[in-house]
Structure formats: C-alpha cells, structure tokens
Scaffold this motif. Sequence first.
Motif, PDB file in Angstrom:
ATOM      1  N   ALA A   1       0.832  -1.203   0.000  1.00 22.95           N
ATOM      2  CA  ALA A   1       0.000   0.000   0.000  1.00 22.95           C
ATOM      3  C   ALA A   1       0.865   1.251   0.000  1.00 22.95           C
ATOM      4  CB  ALA A   1      -0.922  -0.005   1.214  1.00 22.95           C
ATOM      5  N   ASN A   2       1.884   1.230   0.845  1.00 26.28           N
ATOM      6  CA  ASN A   2       2.751   2.392   1.024  1.00 26.28           C
ATOM      7  C   ASN A   2       3.389   2.840  -0.303  1.00 26.28           C
ATOM      8  OD1 ASN A   2       4.531   4.322   1.947  1.00 26.28           O
ATOM      9  ND2 ASN A   2       5.110   3.141   3.745  1.00 26.28           N
ATOM     10  N   ALA A   3       3.287   4.144  -0.579  1.00 25.21           N
ATOM     11  CA  ALA A   3       3.790   4.656  -1.847  1.00 25.21           C
ATOM     12  C   ALA A   3       5.107   5.392  -1.702  1.00 25.21           C
ATOM     13  CB  ALA A   3       2.753   5.577  -2.474  1.00 25.21           C
ATOM     14  N   THR A   4       5.696   5.368  -0.520  1.00 21.10           N
ATOM     15  CA  THR A   4       6.973   6.066  -0.353  1.00 21.10           C
ATOM     16  C   THR A   4       8.070   5.062  -0.005  1.00 21.10           C
ATOM     17  OG1 THR A   4       6.420   6.536   1.959  1.00 21.10           O
ATOM     18  CG2 THR A   4       5.961   8.261   0.352  1.00 21.10           C
ATOM     19  N   PRO A   5       9.297   5.407  -0.379  1.00 22.50           N
ATOM     20  CA  PRO A   5      10.398   4.467  -0.152  1.00 22.50           C
ATOM     21  C   PRO A   5      10.601   4.149   1.323  1.00 22.50           C
ATOM     22  CG  PRO A   5      11.223   6.635  -0.863  1.00 22.50           C
ATOM     23  CD  PRO A   5       9.747   6.633  -1.058  1.00 22.50           C
TER      24      PRO A   5
ATOM     25  N   SER B   1       5.146  13.438  -9.195  1.00 20.00           N
ATOM     26  CA  SER B   1       5.948  12.961  -8.067  1.00 20.00           C
ATOM     27  C   SER B   1       6.933  11.879  -8.473  1.00 20.00           C
ATOM     28  CB  SER B   1       5.034  12.434  -6.958  1.00 20.00           C
ATOM     29  OG  SER B   1       4.258  11.371  -7.439  1.00 20.00           O
ATOM     30  N   MET B   2       6.822  11.375  -9.707  1.00 25.22           N
ATOM     31  CA  MET B   2       7.762  10.292 -10.013  1.00 25.22           C
ATOM     32  C   MET B   2       8.192  10.173 -11.461  1.00 25.22           C
ATOM     33  SD  MET B   2       5.405   7.229  -8.701  1.00 25.22           S
ATOM     34  CE  MET B   2       3.651   7.206  -8.932  1.00 25.22           C
ATOM     35  N   SER B   3       8.232  11.284 -12.179  1.00 24.01           N
ATOM     36  CA  SER B   3       8.627  11.198 -13.581  1.00 24.01           C
ATOM     37  C   SER B   3      10.071  10.735 -13.738  1.00 24.01           C
ATOM     38  CB  SER B   3       8.436  12.552 -14.256  1.00 24.01           C
ATOM     39  OG  SER B   3       9.131  13.542 -13.539  1.00 24.01           O
ATOM     40  N   GLU B   4      10.884  10.845 -12.693  1.00 24.06           N
ATOM     41  CA  GLU B   4      12.277  10.369 -12.759  1.00 24.06           C
ATOM     42  C   GLU B   4      12.353   8.849 -12.876  1.00 24.06           C
ATOM     43  OE1 GLU B   4      11.192  12.592 -10.698  1.00 24.06           O
ATOM     44  OE2 GLU B   4      12.500  14.329 -10.832  1.00 24.06           O
TER      45      GLU B   4
ATOM     46  N   PHE C   1       9.283  15.714  -3.930  1.00 23.11           N
ATOM     47  CA  PHE C   1      10.499  14.900  -3.854  1.00 23.11           C
ATOM     48  C   PHE C   1      10.331  13.735  -2.873  1.00 23.11           C
ATOM     49  CE2 PHE C   1      11.777  19.225  -5.021  1.00 23.11           C
ATOM     50  CZ  PHE C   1      12.326  18.949  -6.266  1.00 23.11           C
ATOM     51  N   SER C   2       9.084  13.520  -2.435  1.00 21.49           N
ATOM     52  CA  SER C   2       8.831  12.497  -1.423  1.00 21.49           C
ATOM     53  C   SER C   2       9.146  11.095  -1.912  1.00 21.49           C
ATOM     54  CB  SER C   2       7.363  12.534  -0.993  1.00 21.49           C
ATOM     55  OG  SER C   2       7.093  13.735  -0.318  1.00 21.49           O
ATOM     56  N   LYS C   3       8.873  10.853  -3.192  1.00 29.58           N
ATOM     57  CA  LYS C   3       9.014   9.484  -3.680  1.00 29.58           C
ATOM     58  C   LYS C   3      10.398   9.204  -4.244  1.00 29.58           C
ATOM     59  CE  LYS C   3       4.172   8.634  -4.214  1.00 29.58           C
ATOM     60  NZ  LYS C   3       3.715   9.888  -3.576  1.00 29.58           N
ATOM     61  N   ILE C   4      11.118  10.254  -4.613  1.00 22.60           N
ATOM     62  CA  ILE C   4      12.451  10.019  -5.172  1.00 22.60           C
ATOM     63  C   ILE C   4      13.553  10.411  -4.188  1.00 22.60           C
ATOM     64  CG2 ILE C   4      11.843  10.122  -7.607  1.00 22.60           C
ATOM     65  CD1 ILE C   4      12.579  13.102  -7.532  1.00 22.60           C
ATOM     66  N   LEU C   5      13.177  11.036  -3.070  1.00 22.77           N
ATOM     67  CA  LEU C   5      14.205  11.380  -2.095  1.00 22.77           C
ATOM     68  C   LEU C   5      13.726  10.907  -0.713  1.00 22.77           C
ATOM     69  CD1 LEU C   5      16.956  12.633  -1.825  1.00 22.77           C
ATOM     70  CD2 LEU C   5      15.911  14.895  -1.777  1.00 22.77           C
TER      71      LEU C   5
ATOM     72  N   TYR D   1      20.616   5.370  -8.028  1.00 27.83           N
ATOM     73  CA  TYR D   1      20.514   4.288  -7.042  1.00 27.83           C
ATOM     74  C   TYR D   1      19.051   3.908  -6.800  1.00 27.83           C
ATOM     75  CZ  TYR D   1      20.578   2.450  -2.205  1.00 27.83           C
ATOM     76  OH  TYR D   1      20.381   1.712  -1.069  1.00 27.83           O
ATOM     77  N   MET D   2      18.233   4.923  -6.615  1.00 23.93           N
ATOM     78  CA  MET D   2      16.801   4.693  -6.401  1.00 23.93           C
ATOM     79  C   MET D   2      16.200   3.973  -7.601  1.00 23.93           C
ATOM     80  SD  MET D   2      15.383   5.772  -3.598  1.00 23.93           S
ATOM     81  CE  MET D   2      14.368   7.024  -2.861  1.00 23.93           C
ATOM     82  N   LYS D   3      16.562   4.468  -8.791  1.00 24.43           N
ATOM     83  CA  LYS D   3      15.998   3.894 -10.012  1.00 24.43           C
ATOM     84  C   LYS D   3      16.377   2.425 -10.148  1.00 24.43           C
ATOM     85  CE  LYS D   3      15.895   5.575 -14.234  1.00 24.43           C
ATOM     86  NZ  LYS D   3      16.099   6.440 -15.423  1.00 24.43           N
ATOM     87  N   GLU D   4      17.628   2.104  -9.802  1.00 29.49           N
ATOM     88  CA  GLU D   4      18.069   0.716  -9.895  1.00 29.49           C
ATOM     89  C   GLU D   4      17.279  -0.167  -8.926  1.00 29.49           C
ATOM     90  OE1 GLU D   4      19.707  -0.729 -12.238  1.00 29.49           O
ATOM     91  OE2 GLU D   4      19.612   1.318 -13.037  1.00 29.49           O
TER      92      GLU D   4
END
Lengths: 468, 468
Positions: free
Chosen positions: A106-110, A279-282, A309-313, A366-369
């Motif tokens: 459910a959680n959408a953040t890292p 929030s996540m185009s990266e 930047f919540s989802k990528i940082l 790193y996140m993307k990997e």
Amino acid sequence: MKIVSIQLKNNGQPKYLQLFNSIKEQISQGEMKPGERLPAIRSLASQLGVNTSTVVNAYKQLESNGYITAKKGSGYFISDTKSRIHDTQFSSDLGLYKDASVINFANATPHPSIFPIESFKACINEVLERDKGFAFGYDESNGYRPLRQSILAYFNREYSIPVENEDFLQIVSGAQQGIDIIGKALLNPGDYVITESPTYDGAVAAFKSRGARIISVNMEKDGMDIEELEKKIRICKPKLIYVMTRYQNPTTVCYSQEKLEKLMLLAKENNLYIVEDDSMSELYFEKEKYMALKVLDKKNEYVIYLKSFSKILMPGLRVGSMVIPKNLIDRFTKIKHTSDISSSGLIQRSLDLYFRSEKWDEHLQYMKEIYRGRFEFMLAGLDRMGKYGLKYEKPGGGLYFWVKLPRHLSAEFFYKKCRNNGLVFIPSGIFYDNMTKNCDDYIRLSFASAGIDQISEGMEILEKCLIN
Amino acid sequence: MKIVSIQLKNNGQPKYLQLFNSIKEQISQGEMKPGERLPAIRSLASQLGVNTSTVVNAYKQLESNGYITAKKGSGYFISDTKSRIHDTQFSSDLGLYKDASVINFANATPHPSIFPIESFKACINEVLERDKGFAFGYDESNGYRPLRQSILAYFNREYSIPVENEDFLQIVSGAQQGIDIIGKALLNPGDYVITESPTYDGAVAAFKSRGARIISVNMEKDGMDIEELEKKIRICKPKLIYVMTRYQNPTTVCYSQEKLEKLMLLAKENNLYIVEDDSMSELYFEKEKYMALKVLDKKNEYVIYLKSFSKILMPGLRVGSMVIPKNLIDRFTKIKHTSDISSSGLIQRSLDLYFRSEKWDEHLQYMKEIYRGRFEFMLAGLDRMGKYGLKYEKPGGGLYFWVKLPRHLSAEFFYKKCRNNGLVFIPSGIFYDNMTKNCDDYIRLSFASAGIDQISEGMEILEKCLIN
C-alpha cells in the motif's frame, strides 16, 4: 456483540489486532449499533480464552480510531458514526499501515532504510556551520532563493521546462500543501474542479475542503478521455483541471503527446488553469522519457507544475515546489504566508546544497536501480498469475501496478481477505470520488517500500487468496 | 467590468461574497485597471437582480481589502496596486525589513545571533544517529508522540494547563498554520469571528481566507471590553473568538483573572470556541505570572490553546502546538493531514530531545535576561521622551511597547518619516481590520531583534523625528 463470530487464530497476526478487526467489522456492518455497550474486559477475555491485556489493547485501538468511546466507570460503548476516524482514511494512511508483520504493497513512499541519510546529514551540518542562527530565522515566503534556483535548473535540464526565472517558483511544505494552496488561491465554494477518474484522494480532499465540487473524467490508456473532458468543461465551466501526466496515480498511465497538446489547447481556449502533479517522472524504466505538459506552456500562463520529492528522495523533508503562472505568483506567495509563513529554512538550505552536489544524481540512479529491480520482480510474479484472471497494463515506470481483478471479485472484499492473511494494498474505491459498483474491481500494488523478499512473500499471499 | 461574467448562484454562499470574489478576480487578473470606475450600486444591483445591500456589502469588503477606494460623491474606483496594503503586507513582512543599515523595531522575533544553535545541532545529530532514515519518514499527522508528551509536560508544569493526554495535542508547522487549521475546521463563508481590536493581522488574514467576517471588540487595560463583547456575541452569534491573553499583540495587555473568568463563562453560555494564542507568556519581567485562559477550561471543551515557540526559541523551526478540545481533535488531525500531511519529523524529534534536556530551561533564562535588559533600556528611553507627548502603559513582559503618539501625529506619516531616517517599526493601522482615523495614532516598538546599541540609536532617531 456476536462473540461466537470472533475467531482468533495463530496466524502470526497479534491477537489484539485480530480482535480489533473482528469487532470493527461487526460495527461497520451494523451488527453493533451506536450506543451499544461492549462486554466488560474480564468477561470477554475469559470467554475468548485470552489475557485481559489483549482485550484492553483491542479496545484501545478501537477507541483511538473512534469506533468506541470509554465512559468513566461504566465501560466502553459504540460511538456515533460521525466520530469514526474511518472517514478520515486516505490512501496515504492506508500506506502507513504500521504493523511490521504485514507485507505492505500500500505504502507509496520508499522505505527509510534507503534514504541518503549520511550525505544529507553532511549537508545539514555544513549549513549549520555556514549559516548558524540564520538557518533558523524566517525565510522568504516564496522560499530560499538559492534553492529555487537549483530546483529550476534541475527542471530546465531534466525536463526542458521553459521557465527560467526563480521568481515563478514557490517552495511549499510538500506537494499536499501545494494542492492546499492552489485550492485556497483559485477555488470558492461551489466551484467545479475536473479530475481524472480514478485519482489521488488527497487532492480531492483538499479541493473539497474549499467547498469545491469534483467532476471526474475517465482515464484511457493514454490519458483522460478528451471528448468527455471537452463536454464537461462546456457544461460546468470548471476553475481548474487536476492531472498527473506521468505514471498517473493509481492507473500508471502516461499521457500521449497528442493528448498533452489537446489539454493545452483546451486550457487556452477556455482560459483554464491546469495543475500538473508530478511525483515520479524520474522513475522511468524504458528508454523513452515522457514529456511534461508544462513544456507546452511556453509563456507560463496556464499550467501549475507541482513537484514532490517524497518518492524520489525522502517524504519527511516536507519540501516540494511549484512553477506558477506569472499572473498568479503574488497571490500564491501571499497564501503561502497565511498558511504557514515559510517552510523550514534549515531543510531548504540543506536541500539546496544536496541538489548542487553530485550526490543527488547518484542517489537518483541508485533509487531507479532499486525500483527497477522490484518492478521486474513484481512484474514476473503478476505474469505468473495471469491464469487467475488478473489483468494490467505494464507501466513504463513509477511505483505501482494497477491490477484488474477477475470478474465478480470485489476489491474491497479481496483487500480484507488479503489483509487477514498478512498483505495490504489499496483497493480501487479509495481513488474514486463517487463510488459505484464499477469502481471496485481494481487494486493498486506498490513496490515502493517492499523489498524483493517481501514482494515474493506478498505475491504468494495474493495467489493463495485468489485460489481460495 | 464584465458584468456578464458575474454569475451568482444559490449554492449557500452569501451573494455579496460571491460578488466580492467575482470582482476581486477581475481586478487580480487585470481585467479591471487601477483608476477604473465601478458601476453605480443601484445600476449593478438591478442588472444582477439583487438587493442594493448585496452590492454595498461586496463593495465594502473590496474597500476594506484595499481593492477599491471610495471617492465622495463620485463612486468607487479600482485602487492603485500599491495601496492594497492589507492584502499583501503583513506585520511580519514589515518585520522582515531586510536593509541592515536600518534600525529594526518592527521585527518581533529574536535575532539569529542568540539562537541556541550549538545545543540544537547536537540534538539533530543525535536524532540522525538514533533514528537514521526514520527521521525522514512520514510522522503521524497529529505529531511525533514523544514530542507531544514533552510539550504537554511543559504546559502542565509551567502553566498548570489541565490536560494530561497527549492525544489532545496537535503539532502544527508553526502558529500561523495552527490558525489556518482552526479556520478550516470551524469557519464557513459568512461566519463571524470576534477578535480583539487591535489584533494580529496574520490571524485576521487566515480567517478572512475562509470567507469569515471579522467583528472587533475594543481592548481595555485588562482585556477585551466585556460588555461590548457580550453585545456582539448576542447580535452576530460568532463561531469563535480569537484572543491573546498575555502580552497581547500589539497592546501588551494581560487579561485580569476577572475577565478571563467572564470570557470562560461566555464561552460556556454560548457554546463558543475561544482561540487563545500564546507566543510569549514565558517573557514576564515582573514577579507575577499571568494565568492562561486554558487553565479555566477544566474539561477541555471550549479553549483551543495555541502555542508558538518562535519568539522564545527560533522562528525557523516551524513547529508549534495546539491543545484541542476533545470533540474537535479528529477533525483537526484530518485537516492537518489535508494541509501538509505532517510537520518535519527531523525537527520534531530534535525539538523533543531539546525539551527533555536542561538546555531548554537554561535557554529560556538566557532569553529572558537578554530581553529584560533591552526592555529596561527602551523603557528608559521612552521615559525621557514623555515630554514630547508619547504615552504608553508599561508592559509586564513581552517584546513590545505600544506607544500613543502626540495628538494630530499620524502613525502612518510618522512611520514614513522615521523610515526615511533609518528606523522602522509598525504603525497601528496594520493591526486594525477596519481602518478609521482613530486607528492611526499608535506605533508598536519591538525590542526583539535590536541590541542595546541599536535601541539607543533608534531612540535618537525617534526623538529627532518627533522634534522636527
């Protein structure tokens, strides 16, 4: 209360939670009515053969969620429906499901374990050395200027967003505040807002808190149904349109170039503002990178580009940003001031240093990997389950799968079944403003905070619940 | 003006407010230019098919917000953008006057040079060591529980506030956000709010952004004029009353015990909420410590106690707190969530450690000593200027003097004169919602951010400008 229907199992889920869920269910289904008294703690404990502390804990959970109320000296009673926190549950709350024994799709953040803590800590300490007390003074309401410059440079470089003056960038305390400020600036009670359907419930809640009325437009495979949109614009003359053009939440759809251009044209023809929430185009996993609608807004007139930047940082930074059409900027800065004066100066300054360092690009890679690995793993798992009738469009990026359940299976029902078996995700109803029976056949599976092992375990639970 | 584009709906929002918003929009978007004349009241009323009073009320709102100006005998005209003071300029903006060569008696927050940076930095690093990534995850919307506990313990110890359960404490991103959330939770367009007169303009702006109407009650030497308050409650049935009971901004008045009790009684009799905004009750320079209204709210039912740490610690923390009546707590937490999800976890956790250390008490003593020195220094300076006709009540604490100018001297005029001579402060007009000629005869002098040397220099400028 039907005590017979309470069955506590040795399934790894704490007994108090099982009891909590069981009683909550009876309340939700109207088997227990407001005002009705719950059994005394001791008596229930002995009937169920559990410790009194199990019942105490379950009652406390029920109380803190507004289902029951304690009355001094006379016990616990079912609350009035109005006081239930139930109606305050957003997708992000569901995502915050705290029980660590449950697999969380459910959680959408890292997960905090992959945050770049060491390098960010270095930035914080550098700022404190450099700026001393000034890191804790008030910053300008529109945001710390060097941060605005470095964010805009990132937008220019990464997305060719054609705005170069940092005066058009407003720092906000997270994207949710951005949406709140947009509502305050542009909406009066009774105004119409067009959203995608399904869409992010937190945005709908913020617009509604301004008394706005929500009009939904169906999502297709390449964006909103433009014909339906045109018709609804004509009929209800909305104040604004809220879209997520890349890896839309929850459908994972990206808009085609053609639809972006049509959207832009509609904004111009009807003199409308469009909010583009990104929030996540990266997080794209294909070669192709999708374009932002904002790129088409050459003169910075129609699109409010909102970037989280919540989802990528890290979500707890509570810093986001908005590129704002030029004739709105003063109004927005004023409203930001009335909302909370300014966002944390320390975090803004540290974030600025971070963005200017190479750490930021390294972290993004790193996140993307990490996400790509999880994405492929979940994809393989879902592929195997095709035979049970699960359907989905393979997303090109993002953090979710939007999965259609086999016919006749209710997402709400399936959610409860999986939750009882130790897996949570978000059933589609949450994302629809007007729940009809057609809105109960999808689930959103997020791989943001679950590691490979957990994804593997979660997929097994999913399979088990599909079979039985 | 495009009268065709004005559409008044039967949507529950008062017509005059719809009209106000509609015209405001046309002005903001440049469709109506400064100097342009508005339609005559009767003519507009008949074109729109409404009562003339609807148009009168809308025009009055526009006038009080600086959008239009009445010219006797010839009607209403769009104001020059510059004169929209009330709309864009807050007291705190004036306080942020950046020019370092100017003596600043406007700023109400301490100078960054006296912030406890070293000890707070230690707390931040301790939190990052201890919690790692979790310091940057989402925190609960009502706030980090240990912080709520330590703040409440402080309220119990220091002010005997009779609330012991941290579930009734809500963390906010600064007091301004607290006011914003109160407005969202309790106010609908057209509702009445009673404030002190004069009062904090940032609160008025937040209430107005909800479409509320402000009713002012005159301040006396020991609090609001209670007779006037009773009458206005009877007539307009307000939703809430906003007060600063200790070292009121800007008058420096503290409420007498008698008036606190009357206020409490009125709240009970009329089933009203009272917002008690407290930002500097710690800064008392006399033996006597004044009581909070919240102390009288034994069952936590009527008073929303809002506490800021900006003036006694550091404004850039962007963390404040509210003690909330029990039947409002769920609503407030939900609104906090829609506003910005949660406040910075890192800062909340660090602040919690800080409050639990002895550093906090030491810092409070240190701040008080510094402020007491400045207070006495400014007091001596003002005493010497009695001969020019300056008058004030000696405050028992806080950060300001509220000084009455000699007869016939306009505060606005005097402000401009002093500013041109290198001194800024806040002229009284800022603190009045409805500016009349009686509101232009006081100035607020703050010693929050000026050191002894600067106070000395500032007093000289003041004297020079009084003489010439």
